[in-house]
Design a protein around this motif. Structure first.
Motif, short mmCIF file in Angstrom:
data_model
loop_
_atom_site.label_atom_id
_atom_site.label_comp_id
_atom_site.label_asym_id
_atom_site.label_seq_id
_atom_site.Cartn_x
_atom_site.Cartn_y
_atom_site.Cartn_z
N VAL A 267 0.82 -1.20 0.00
CA VAL A 267 0.00 0.00 0.00
C VAL A 267 0.87 1.27 0.00
CG1 VAL A 267 -0.19 0.22 2.51
CG2 VAL A 267 -2.07 1.00 1.05
N HIS A 268 2.15 1.14 0.39
CA HIS A 268 3.05 2.29 0.45
C HIS A 268 4.12 2.23 -0.64
CE1 HIS A 268 1.08 3.40 4.08
NE2 HIS A 268 1.59 2.43 4.82
N VAL A 269 3.81 1.59 -1.77
CA VAL A 269 4.82 1.41 -2.82
C VAL A 269 5.39 2.75 -3.28
CG1 VAL A 269 5.07 0.77 -5.24
CG2 VAL A 269 4.04 -0.82 -3.65
N ASN A 270 4.53 3.74 -3.46
CA ASN A 270 5.00 5.03 -3.97
C ASN A 270 5.82 5.79 -2.94
OD1 ASN A 270 3.69 4.63 -6.43
ND2 ASN A 270 1.78 5.51 -5.69
N ALA A 271 5.55 5.57 -1.66
CA ALA A 271 6.29 6.28 -0.61
C ALA A 271 7.64 5.65 -0.33
CB ALA A 271 5.46 6.34 0.67
N ILE A 272 7.81 4.36 -0.67
CA ILE A 272 9.09 3.68 -0.43
C ILE A 272 9.98 3.92 -1.65
CG2 ILE A 272 10.18 1.47 0.11
CD1 ILE A 272 7.51 0.53 1.24
N THR A 273 10.68 5.03 -1.65
CA THR A 273 11.52 5.41 -2.78
C THR A 273 12.95 4.91 -2.57
OG1 THR A 273 12.08 7.53 -1.75
CG2 THR A 273 10.11 7.47 -3.13
N MET A 274 13.72 4.93 -3.66
CA MET A 274 15.11 4.47 -3.58
C MET A 274 15.94 5.38 -2.66
SD MET A 274 15.44 1.72 -5.38
CE MET A 274 17.14 1.53 -5.87
#
Length: 663
Positions: free
Chosen positions: A229-236
């Motif tokens: 659900v937090h794919v976009n918030a978990i950035t490189m």
């Protein structure tokens, strides 16, 4: 209160243009460039610290389509290093000059060099009048060095260049002796380089194609799979921050996994990382009483919708039963046989018994629907009469806590019963399960009971154990569950919304760093760090092995994981002979020791003797290298092989004829 760690989301600060002082301009001061695949570090040899430290990346942001060609761009067409303020916005436009740890894209390298020389303030026309010390990868191919020399000598007109290996510069900067086993943990690769009595034994060195970039990518995938659900918030960029600040090497990885399997250990040691989120403000300014009235109105509407659906189903069933009764009358009278057969086709009736069964089922359904409509009408009357429409908790705080805990226990108990019934029903439907076997056993016993079955009332109880409908959810349980759920939703303290935007780091920081020792975890078939070190040891005599084992030197950016030294000492204890000695030495500054070593090298008295001049470049070729204590070995490229197989061989027996062509 649990400790929640907040991501810092570091922002880069654009590099300033440094002053090109007369001392530098006319002093022929060497320039030191540690050209790392993760960071580039640049400075003058007379200063203690580098002037520029930036990520070795360039970005070409896409052109803003709303802007016309004549208008100046809002962002520069090319951003390099610390000029990339928001790296995630241009993540897919990033480019690097490296393939693994070897420079192969020299158009990017040229732009990086432009950035370096301009920010150092070098303003000479057409040339850079300073000798350069440039770091390169271990056993760099001659072709890559040739293109780098061509860029520096012909593109920038530098007077001299000297190349050295970053890990060897770091070794001599730390001054730990002339024999060591260097373990250089880089961004793309890990190099294991044996040095015996000042000589680099390159033929027994080994390289592992794994480094910080693969560890970052692996941790990124782990957390994205754990928190989809937090794919976009978990950035490189955030993964890099987590890696640098929270990852470590486990002394015993299997034991670490067993510890994290304990719930108590998990709760005591888990790291909670807070992701950025926007607190949703309450849009309704309604009081508590108004909210209760609003919920009551919504409940009334829901009852009306359900009642309307029941009435529609009742009307459909009544219409269908009237048609079936008409078909039954026609069959009994024996008239209008063709019309009767046509009507039977629409209802999929195969026999008179089938017709009777359908009539019985629909009558039962109609009766059940009427009962539900009556019950719904009573519920609507109760909704109008009761003051709050839901369970009322006690006003005393202590009694409220007891009531809330009791309500939670009741809710869990009813939910568990419903789940158990559903599990039994699913098990009974599947073959070769205990529930299905028990059902078939009871049916077999019934078949063998004989004609006296049913004489006693207890005989009929057996149908409760074989009927699948007996396990259906109780309507009373369902209503009670909804009532308890409504009470908990209203009176239970709500969980803070920030807890829904947290990452719980448990075994993941250890698992990502474990890739250095077990690359197979990410599908890499190469040996890990400990296995490769053991393989290198086997190529030396016992005396040389002892020299290497007593001076294992760890350097490189990825060597800063906590626990790496202890893990390597444990691995050496296992692989070395009984009662033999070993020692692991960490670099004082794993990030900058290579630059410091190159700076000391550039300031030495013999520096000019180790440089390739422009005359050497033109005479010996771009791949030429002057060897020194921290350089690669120079192996001249063999002359190209001329393939004469396509040319016809001369034959004395062949008669040559001249052909005269009239023009």
């Amino acid at each position: 209160m649990e400790d929640v760690l907040v991501l810092k989301d570091y922002k880069t600060v654009p590099d300033i243009v440094h002053e090109y002082a007369p001392t530098l301009k006319f002093g022929h001061i060497p320039l030191v460039i540690d050209n790392g695949s993760y960071q580039c570090r640049v400075g003058w040899s007379i200063y203690d610290e580098p002037h520029l430290i930036f990520k070795n990346l360039i970005a070409r942001p896409r052109k803003d389509r709303c802007k016309k060609d004549a208008e100046p761009p809002v962002t520069p067409p090319i951003q390099i290093g610390n000029d990339i303020i928001n790296i995630e916005a241009v993540r897919f436009q990033l480019k690097t000059q490296f393939d693994k740890n070897v420079v192969t894209h020299f158009e990017v390298q040229e732009q990086v060099c432009d950035y370096i020389f301009s920010h150092l303030g070098i303003d000479n026309e057409g040339c850079v009048p300073h000798p350069i010390v440039m770091t390169e990868a271990f056993v760099t191919p001659n072709y890559c060095r040739q293109l780098m020399s061509e860029l520096l000598f012909e593109g920038y007109g530098v007077p001299a260049v000297s190349y050295g290996v970053d890990s060897l510069f770091s070794l001599y900067k730390n001054d730990i002796g002339d024999s060591a086993l260097i373990v250089n943990c880089g961004y793309h690769t890990i190099h294991i380089i044996p040095v015996i009595r000042g000589q680099v034994i390159s033929e027994h060195a080994r390289r592992i194609n794994l480094g910080g970039s693969e560890i970052i990518s692996y941790l990124h995938k782990l957390l994205q799979l754990k928190y989809p659900v937090h794919v976009n918030a978990i950035t490189m960029s955030r993964i890099e921050e987590i890696l640098h600040e929270h990852c470590s090497i486990a002394l015993d990885y299997q034991e670490e996994i067993r510890k994290w399997a304990n719930p108590d250990y998990y709760e005591a040691n888990v790291k909670r990382i807070q992701l950025p989120f926007v607190q949703s403000a309450s849009s309704s300014g309604l009081t508590a009483e108004q909210q209760k009235e609003r919920k009551k109105e919504m409940a009334r509407r829901l009852l009306e919708i359900n009642a309307r659906k029941r009435e529609e189903r009742l009307a459909e069933d009544e219409e269908q039963i009237s048609q079936l009764l008409a078909i039954q009358d026609m069959l009994e009278d024996g008239e209008n046989i063709d019309e009767c057969n046509e009507a039977i086709k629409g209802f999929d009736i195969k026999s008179y018994t089938d017709l009777q069964r359908q009539i019985t089922n629909i009558n039962a359904r109609i009766e059940k629907n009427k009962q539900r409509i009556a019950a719904a009408a009573n519920a609507e009357e109760n909704l109008e009469t009761r003051p709050t429409g839901r369970m009322q908790p006690p006003s005393d705080p202590e009694a409220f806590k007891i009531w809330l805990e009791d309500t939670r226990a009741k809710y869990r108990d009813i939910a568990a019963r419903r789940e158990a019934r559903r599990a039994r029903r699913a098990a009974a439907l599947r073959r070769r399960t205990a529930a299905a076997a028990e059902r078939m056993r009871v049916i077999s016993r019934l078949a063998a009971a004989g004609d006296d079955f049913g004489n006693q009332d207890s005989d009929w109880d057996v149908y409760k154990s074989i009927s699948r409908e007996a396990d259906s959810d109780s309507e009373a349980d369902g209503e009670r569950l909804l009532e308890l759920e409504e009470a908990l939703r209203e009176y239970e303290p709500q969980q803070s919304s920030n807890q829904h935007h947290q990452l719980h780091l448990a075994i993941e920081p250890f698992r990502a760093a474990e890739l250095m020792f077990q690359p197979s975890m990410m599908g890499n078939l190469e040996a890990g760090l400990a296995e490769s070190m053991e393989y290198v040891f086997k190529h030396f005599s016992p005396e040389d092995q002892l020299l290497l084992a007593n001076n294992v030197f760890i350097t490189g950016g990825c060597s800063q994981f906590p626990g790496l030294k202890e893990r390597l000492e444990r691995e050496l204890l296992e692989m070395r002979p009984f009662q033999s000695t070993h020692k692991v030495v960490m670099a004082n500054n794993a990030n900058l020791d290579a630059w410091y070593g190159a700076r000391d090298f550039a300031g030495s008295n013999e520096f000019e003797n180790w440089c390739i001049s422009k005359e050497d470049y033109y005479e010996m070729g771009g791949e030429y290298l002057k060897e020194h204590h921290a350089s690669n070995k120079y192996y001249k490229s063999p002359a190209p092989i001329v393939d004469n197989t396509l040319a016809p061989a001369g034959d004395a027996n062949v008669v040559k004829e001249e052909i005269v062509v009239d023009c």
